[in-house]
Design a protein around this motif. Structure first.
Motif, PDB file in Angstrom:
ATOM      1  N   LEU A   1      11.577  -2.350   7.351  1.00 54.17           N
ATOM      2  CA  LEU A   1      10.118  -2.587   7.429  1.00 54.17           C
ATOM      3  C   LEU A   1       9.370  -1.371   7.042  1.00 54.17           C
ATOM      4  N   ASP A   2       9.904  -0.011   7.592  1.00 55.38           N
ATOM      5  CA  ASP A   2       9.463   1.110   7.134  1.00 55.38           C
ATOM      6  C   ASP A   2       9.387   1.539   5.682  1.00 55.38           C
ATOM      7  N   GLU A   3      10.312   0.924   4.987  1.00 52.48           N
ATOM      8  CA  GLU A   3      10.526   1.013   3.613  1.00 52.48           C
ATOM      9  C   GLU A   3       9.837  -0.033   2.976  1.00 52.48           C
ATOM     10  N   GLY A   4       9.143  -0.878   3.637  1.00 49.50           N
ATOM     11  CA  GLY A   4       8.108  -1.910   2.817  1.00 49.50           C
ATOM     12  C   GLY A   4       8.848  -3.182   2.842  1.00 49.50           C
ATOM     13  N   ALA A   5       9.871  -3.644   3.263  1.00 42.48           N
ATOM     14  CA  ALA A   5      10.467  -4.782   3.085  1.00 42.48           C
ATOM     15  C   ALA A   5       9.824  -6.019   3.762  1.00 42.48           C
ATOM     16  N   GLN A   6      10.406  -7.201   3.252  1.00 42.84           N
ATOM     17  CA  GLN A   6       9.398  -8.529   3.641  1.00 42.84           C
ATOM     18  C   GLN A   6      10.711  -9.272   4.206  1.00 42.84           C
TER      19      GLN A   6
ATOM     20  N   ALA B   1       3.106 -18.553  -5.247  1.00 45.79           N
ATOM     21  CA  ALA B   1       1.843 -17.875  -5.348  1.00 45.79           C
ATOM     22  C   ALA B   1       1.684 -16.437  -6.048  1.00 45.79           C
ATOM     23  N   GLY B   2       2.944 -16.033  -6.084  1.00 43.94           N
ATOM     24  CA  GLY B   2       2.936 -14.818  -6.590  1.00 43.94           C
ATOM     25  C   GLY B   2       2.978 -13.868  -5.541  1.00 43.94           C
ATOM     26  N   PRO B   3       2.967 -12.222  -5.975  1.00 47.56           N
ATOM     27  CA  PRO B   3       3.109 -11.319  -4.847  1.00 47.56           C
ATOM     28  C   PRO B   3       1.928 -11.379  -3.817  1.00 47.56           C
ATOM     29  N   SER B   4       2.584 -11.279  -2.527  1.00 47.85           N
ATOM     30  CA  SER B   4       1.333 -11.235  -1.718  1.00 47.85           C
ATOM     31  C   SER B   4       0.681  -9.821  -1.409  1.00 47.85           C
ATOM     32  N   LYS B   5      -0.233  -9.695  -0.580  1.00 52.61           N
ATOM     33  CA  LYS B   5      -1.078  -8.535  -0.482  1.00 52.61           C
ATOM     34  C   LYS B   5      -0.128  -7.653   0.166  1.00 52.61           C
ATOM     35  N   ALA B   6       0.917  -8.096   1.195  1.00 50.47           N
ATOM     36  CA  ALA B   6       1.630  -7.081   1.882  1.00 50.47           C
ATOM     37  C   ALA B   6       2.649  -6.510   0.796  1.00 50.47           C
ATOM     38  N   GLU B   7       2.978  -7.518   0.081  1.00 52.14           N
ATOM     39  CA  GLU B   7       4.104  -7.083  -0.986  1.00 52.14           C
ATOM     40  C   GLU B   7       3.517  -5.881  -1.990  1.00 52.14           C
ATOM     41  N   LEU B   8       2.164  -6.225  -2.434  1.00 47.95           N
ATOM     42  CA  LEU B   8       1.693  -5.119  -3.391  1.00 47.95           C
ATOM     43  C   LEU B   8       1.076  -3.789  -2.709  1.00 47.95           C
ATOM     44  N   SER B   9       1.049  -3.897  -1.410  1.00 50.55           N
ATOM     45  CA  SER B   9       0.445  -2.770  -0.639  1.00 50.55           C
ATOM     46  C   SER B   9       1.784  -2.077  -0.317  1.00 50.55           C
ATOM     47  N   GLY B  10       2.791  -2.461  -0.256  1.00 58.63           N
ATOM     48  CA  GLY B  10       4.083  -1.918   0.363  1.00 58.63           C
ATOM     49  C   GLY B  10       4.080  -1.969   1.852  1.00 58.63           C
ATOM     50  N   GLU B  11       3.655  -2.873   2.378  1.00 57.78           N
ATOM     51  CA  GLU B  11       3.504  -2.845   3.698  1.00 57.78           C
ATOM     52  C   GLU B  11       4.617  -3.868   4.216  1.00 57.78           C
ATOM     53  N   GLY B  12       5.538  -3.473   5.238  1.00 55.27           N
ATOM     54  CA  GLY B  12       6.618  -4.085   5.711  1.00 55.27           C
ATOM     55  C   GLY B  12       6.131  -5.305   6.716  1.00 55.27           C
TER      56      GLY B  12
END
Length: 483
Positions: free
Chosen positions: A366-371, A400-411
């Protein structure tokens, strides 16, 4: 007035958790003439123990539901009525949590004994006549002195003129979650520590209803308390040892399974606890080793403390190592990538997540931004959220394409109800708990749901490597130098 008894008629157990609940259920089942009252201040936990739907018991252990069904309402009772249950008891078991202290003297190593002391004071306040008090919680050496001091201060005549007296025994549990009922019904040994032979035999007479006499060991209080810490430390040590060898196997082309079989064939070593994996977890191993570290330093044995500390250090290193391997093999980044985690409990056949390896591995990712799409057949999503200290999200749509979290790098993470749901669109699968259902997965079907190139990281060494690779997936398997 109650007097010292050879045959116990009424038991009170304070604490309806992973130890108290199953232990008292088996005692009630095997000793129908003894009334067993399990008490806890947690109303929701007691309600779950009393639920007519046995699938809602607060603890999952194979076989526990059948035992509770036989004994509950006959001579096994669960309630929040602590004080009257203590007053009526000939024997009181203290089976409450003893977590590692998070602040103050001994923080991070010593056991937090506030609940044990609170129980001792409540027993001192409410007990009537002669009461045998049994330590069932895992406790540091010489904790019995604290309990004895509190109880002895309350000995003497009661308000009605009848005398009160107490005896303290140590009766540590040696249960493995997932096989707790088997361990209780056919134990390797039952250990009773104490200084009062009459009290020791009173407790032994309960276990003698189903445990052979030669398996009931009697020691002094201090040996009993230390034996529990030492048993867990030795088991954890074996896990760290084989995991250190697994890392070496991966770099040399050896197979840790073959090495474990070879050394386990030596009768001096034995084959148990030689399965390499993501490290040990559960409520006791790390806590008890850290307690041993603290005691060793307290008594002026720094070399001994350092030795046992390294067992814990290597365990943490193994979990961090696995997370780093995932990142490295997924082109150096997992930011925005969907990873399926199979299993969150610290081991199979339990819903316990305390110190589960999955927690640290998931947090690292999660710290690395994983979903993270997490599936475990027994662990509730609320428990996962609590362990990760991160609320779940609504599963993002693959269309729906990349989510907001995915684009922001948030895990982020979300729970899944089946493995197919977890792997959909995933770049990798991480097997973190050795649930039996993960051994026979159809990798041809699952591979079609994943984003290529896709990986399987088998931290438990339970999947068929050929089936995974033939499905077009890459695989890393713990301790396998050929992968």
């Amino acid at each position: 007035m109650k007097t010292p008894l050879t045959e116990i008629r009424n038991i009170c157990c304070i604490g309806a958790g992973y130890v108290g609940g199953p232990t008292m259920a088996v005692i009630a089942d095997r000793c129908p003439k003894i009334q067993v009252n399990v008490v806890d201040l947690n109303e929701s936990r007691i309600a779950a123990w009393n639920d007519s739907d046995l699938s809602n018991l607060p603890i999952y252990e194979p076989g526990l539901d059948k035992i509770v069904q036989r004994a509950r309402g006959r001579n096994l009772y669960f309630s929040t009525e602590v004080e009257p249950s203590i007053a009526n008891a000939d024997m009181v078991f203290i089976s409450v949590n003893t977590p590692t202290k998070t602040r103050g003297l001994g923080s991070g190593q010593a056991s937090d004994l506030r609940w044990v002391e609170a129980c001792a004071r409540q027993v001192a306040k409410c007990a009537q006549g002669h009461t045998i008090v049994v330590e069932k919680s895992t406790l540091p050496v010489r904790t019995a002195e604290t309990i004895q001091a509190i109880l002895q201060a309350s000995q003497g005549p009661q308000s009605n003129g009848e005398p009160r007296s107490f005896v303290v025994l140590s009766n540590p549990e040696f249960l493995a979650e997932g096989t707790a009922i088997k361990d209780l019904e056919t134990p390797d040994r039952v250990l009773i520590g104490g200084e009062d032979s009459h009290a020791i035999e009173s407790l032994a007479s309960i276990y003698n209803k189903w445990v052979p006499s030669e398996k009931i060991l009697r020691t002094n209080l201090w040996s009993s308390e230390l034996s529990k810490l030492t048993a867990n430390a030795f088991l954890a040590q074996r896990i760290s040892s084989i995991n250190s060898v697994a890392a070496l196997c991966e770099l040399t082309g050896a197979d840790v399974k073959e090495v474990a079989k070879a050394i386990g064939s030596d009768t001096r070593i034995g084959s148990k606890f030689l399965n390499s994996g993501p490290g040990f977890g559960g409520s006791c191993f790390q806590k008890d080793i850290l307690n041993l570290v603290y005691l060793s330093r307290y008594f002026g044995l720094p070399e001994v403390a350092d030795y046992w500390q390294n067992v814990v250090t290597l365990n943490t290193w193994q979990q961090d190592r696995i997370a780093r391997l995932v990142v490295k093999n997924l082109f150096g980044t997992v930011t925005g990538k969907r990873l399926a985690l199979f299993g969150f409990a610290f081991k199979a056949n339990t819903n316990d997540t305390r110190e589960a390896p999955a927690i640290r591995i998931a947090k690292d990712l999660l710290d690395e931004g994983a979903q993270l799409a997490i599936y475990d057949p027994k662990v509730e999503s609320l428990q996962i959220a609590s362990d990760l200290k991160l609320p779940q999200i609504t599963p993002p749509s693959l269309k729906a394409g990349p989510s907001k979290a995915e684009l922001s790098g948030e895990g982020t993470w979300w729970p899944c109800s089946k493995v197919e749901e977890a792997v959909s669109g995933a770049d990798a699968v991480l097997i973190l708990t050795e649930w039996s259902q993960f051994r026979g997965l159809n990798w041809d079907e699952l591979a079609q749901l994943m984003r290529k190139p896709a990986w399987v990281f088998d931290t438990r060494g339970i999947v068929n490597k050929e089936e995974v690779t033939s499905a077009g997936l890459k695989i890393w398997r713990v301790g396998d130098g050929a992968t």
